[in-house]
Design a protein around this motif. Structure first.
Motif, PDB file in Angstrom:
ATOM      1  N   SER A  48      67.385  47.146  61.077  1.00  0.00           N
ATOM      2  CA  SER A  48      67.211  45.889  59.971  1.00  0.00           C
ATOM      3  C   SER A  48      67.288  44.333  60.821  1.00  0.00           C
ATOM      4  CB  SER A  48      68.469  45.874  59.107  1.00  0.00           C
ATOM      5  OG  SER A  48      69.567  46.206  59.669  1.00  0.00           O
ATOM      6  N   HIS A 139      68.012  51.991  49.148  1.00  0.00           N
ATOM      7  CA  HIS A 139      68.985  51.012  49.492  1.00  0.00           C
ATOM      8  C   HIS A 139      70.091  50.754  48.001  1.00  0.00           C
ATOM      9  CE1 HIS A 139      69.909  46.272  49.644  1.00  0.00           C
ATOM     10  NE2 HIS A 139      70.145  46.644  50.907  1.00  0.00           N
ATOM     11  N   THR A 188      65.093  52.109  53.521  1.00  0.00           N
ATOM     12  CA  THR A 188      65.727  51.200  54.782  1.00  0.00           C
ATOM     13  C   THR A 188      65.943  52.294  56.022  1.00  0.00           C
ATOM     14  OG1 THR A 188      68.129  52.140  54.030  1.00  0.00           O
ATOM     15  CG2 THR A 188      67.333  50.193  53.122  1.00  0.00           C
ATOM     16  N   HIS A 216      61.958  46.463  55.215  1.00  0.00           N
ATOM     17  CA  HIS A 216      61.928  47.174  56.566  1.00  0.00           C
ATOM     18  C   HIS A 216      60.425  47.044  57.333  1.00  0.00           C
ATOM     19  CE1 HIS A 216      65.830  48.340  58.032  1.00  0.00           C
ATOM     20  NE2 HIS A 216      66.156  48.459  56.774  1.00  0.00           N
ATOM     21  N   LYS A 242      63.676  40.213  58.812  1.00  0.00           N
ATOM     22  CA  LYS A 242      63.898  41.293  60.011  1.00  0.00           C
ATOM     23  C   LYS A 242      62.481  41.529  60.559  1.00  0.00           C
ATOM     24  CE  LYS A 242      67.094  44.329  57.155  1.00  0.00           C
ATOM     25  NZ  LYS A 242      67.245  43.733  55.798  1.00  0.00           N
ATOM     26  N   ARG A 384      70.571  55.134  63.422  1.00  0.00           N
ATOM     27  CA  ARG A 384      69.438  54.702  63.003  1.00  0.00           C
ATOM     28  C   ARG A 384      68.923  53.438  64.120  1.00  0.00           C
ATOM     29  NH1 ARG A 384      68.393  50.566  58.184  1.00  0.00           N
ATOM     30  NH2 ARG A 384      69.973  49.468  59.543  1.00  0.00           N
TER      31      ARG A 384
HETATM   32  N1  DSN Z   1      69.832  47.271  54.150  1.00  0.00           N
HETATM   33  C1  DSN Z   1      70.692  47.255  55.283  1.00  0.00           C
HETATM   34  C2  DSN Z   1      69.871  47.677  56.525  1.00  0.00           C
HETATM   35  O1  DSN Z   1      68.677  48.538  56.362  1.00  0.00           O
HETATM   36  O2  DSN Z   1      70.529  47.876  57.310  1.00  0.00           O
HETATM   37  C3  DSN Z   1      70.785  45.642  55.617  1.00  0.00           C
HETATM   38  O3  DSN Z   1      69.855  44.685  55.552  1.00  0.00           O
END
Ligand code: DSN
Length: 458
Positions: A48, A139, A188, A216, A242, A384
């Motif tokens: 992210s 999310h 996410t 994302h 992002k 991740r």
């Molecule tokens: N939603 C959280 C992530 O994906 O890390 C922060 O934006």
């Protein structure tokens, strides 16, 4: 208008600001400098995050910050907005052009508030929404009990199939059973493509609105490397910092449905969003962030970004392949976007311990739940990773093999004491840290200082 003198130039203004900060507030300056160096000296693979161009970052430091400008271009509640109006209109026009949207609102402070604004545009408290469960890669704002979305609305969650793909059949079944007024899609931590048309068909079958949160994958959508939801969903939301590499904040887009009327049968979807952003949710917007968003929107339509986007996907594919070659279980067996999720618990390490041990060595990833996780959210079974930042370093797929070698060595060296504590041999840590610095030096962030091998910042 008075003519701008050469010594009124913005670059002199910014340099003066930096000099004054250094002189008058060394404590803060030192911390900011440390963070700047940290980013140069570590491999940030938090999915992210990304590395914005300085031309976007400096917009956040502009005197636009001084202007209070409630309302919208040409319809403000304050005077002094002549240039502010043009900047915001430029951001709107660029956002619409980048995404092929009919309506854009660039004022939301974050994707979280963008999602909440959309929800309050079409839902009343107590209404039902259907979203992907947090545990399966949704999310917080998609209906989690920890957020407004799950507390003010009645949230129902769909999940993933046993083979870790979005369970469209379950989503359809739940939609028919619960008749939500809003269906939320977008994730996410899901490394695969999303079938927007299928979600729209589910929404249409039950008379629901569809919200696609592309936070994302927004850059891949602009670059045409992931299908766009803009004309499938009634609303599309994203953050702008992002994969759009712009200012920190949110964006709401509407495609071909922008003139469709909302639940009251009177106001259009665009009018509803416009009123819910201001005055319902927010006051004066952050005009410097809006300028930085405008810069990001221009960047992501450039030929340069097209190459970055292709690199993002090439790197994540190489990363996933390298993990699997080392025997790690990669969720869904690969990736279509920038995200790779690895099941570290299969190797006996919790996600939180893996995250901490890797960060000690300059490898920055984040702990993440995996589908059907047996560990709680603050512990997790997975990590991740994402390649937005690595692509800016112009890394090559071959470098991903090296990254995975380093990650694998750290994970192999972790002696887990309990789910949140571990030991890591100091010699191993120093060796990996040195290798990470070498890699950072070989693949520097073009606009950051080259890492100093002997003097890594704390
Ligand atoms: N939603 C959280 C992530 O994906 O890390 C922060 O934006």
């Amino acid at each position: 208008m008075h003519a701008i003198r050469s010594d009124d130039d913005l670059s002199r203004f910014l340099a003066n600001g930096i000099e004054r900060l250094r002189r008058d507030d060394p404590e803060l300056y030192d911390l900011l400098q440390k963070e700047y160096l940290r980013q140069a000296n570590v491999l940030t693979m938090v999915a992210s995050s990304s590395i914005a161009d300085p031309s976007a970052l400096v917009c956040e430091a502009m005197p636009t910050m001084n202007v209070t400008a409630e309302g919208y271009p040409k319809a403000r509640f304050h005077a002094g907005c002549r240039w502010i109006d043009e900047i915001e209109q430029l951001a709107i026009d660029r956002a619409k052009a980048a995404f092929g949207a009919c309506y854009a609102n660039v004022q939301p402070m974050s994707a979280t508030s963008a999602n909440e604004i959309v929800m309050f545009s079409v839902l009343e408290p107590g209404d039902t929404l259907l979203g992907l469960e947090l545990d399966f890669g949704g999310h917080l704002t998609h209906g989690s009990k920890a957020s407004i979305s799950g507390q003010v609305f009645k949230a129902v969650g769909y999940g993933l199939t046993r083979d870790e793909r979005i369970d469209y059949e379950q989503a359809e079944r739940l939609a028919k059973e619960h008749r939500p007024k809003l269906i939320v899609c977008g994730t996410t931590a899901y490394p695969r493509q999303i079938d927007w048309a299928r979600f729209r068909a589910i929404a249409d079958a039950v008379g629901a609105y569809l919200l696609a949160d592309i936070t994302h994958i927004a850059g891949l959508v602009v670059a045409g490397l992931h299908p766009s939801p803009v004309d499938h969903a009634h609303f599309t939301t994203t953050c702008t910092h992002k994969q759009l590499y712009g200012g920190r904040g949110g964006l709401i887009l509407i495609g071909k449905d922008f003139q469709k009327t909302g639940p009251d049968g009177k106001r259009t979807l665009a009018e509803l969003v416009q009123k819910k952003v201001f005055p319902f949710f927010q006051g004066a917007p952050n005009q410097s962030a809006i300028a930085a968003k405008a810069r990001g929107f221009a960047y992501v339509v450039s030929p340069e970004f097209q190459k970055v986007a292709m690199r993002i996907v090439a790197l994540s594919n190489a990363l996933a392949a390298a993990f699997m070659k080392k025997g790690h279980r990669v969720i869904t067996g690969g990736t279509d976007n920038h995200i790779v999720v690895v099941d570290v618990f299969k190797r006996g390490i919790t996600g939180v311990n893996a995250e901490k041990a890797l960060e000690e060595c300059g490898l920055v990833v984040n702990k993440n739940r995996i589908p059907y996780d047996v560990n709680p959210p603050t512990v997790t079974s997975g990590i991740r990773l994402g390649t937005n930042g690595l692509a800016i370093r112009q890394m090559e797929p071959g470098d991903m093999v090296e990254c995975v070698e380093l990650i694998d060595e750290v994970l192999a060296g972790v002696q887990q004491l309990n789910e949140r504590e571990y030991n890591l041999d100091s010699k191993l840590r120093a060796r990996i840290e040195g290798k990470v610095l070498e890699l950072c030096q070989r693949r520097p962030i073009r606009t950051y200082p080259a890492p100093q091998l002997a003097t890594r910042a704390a």
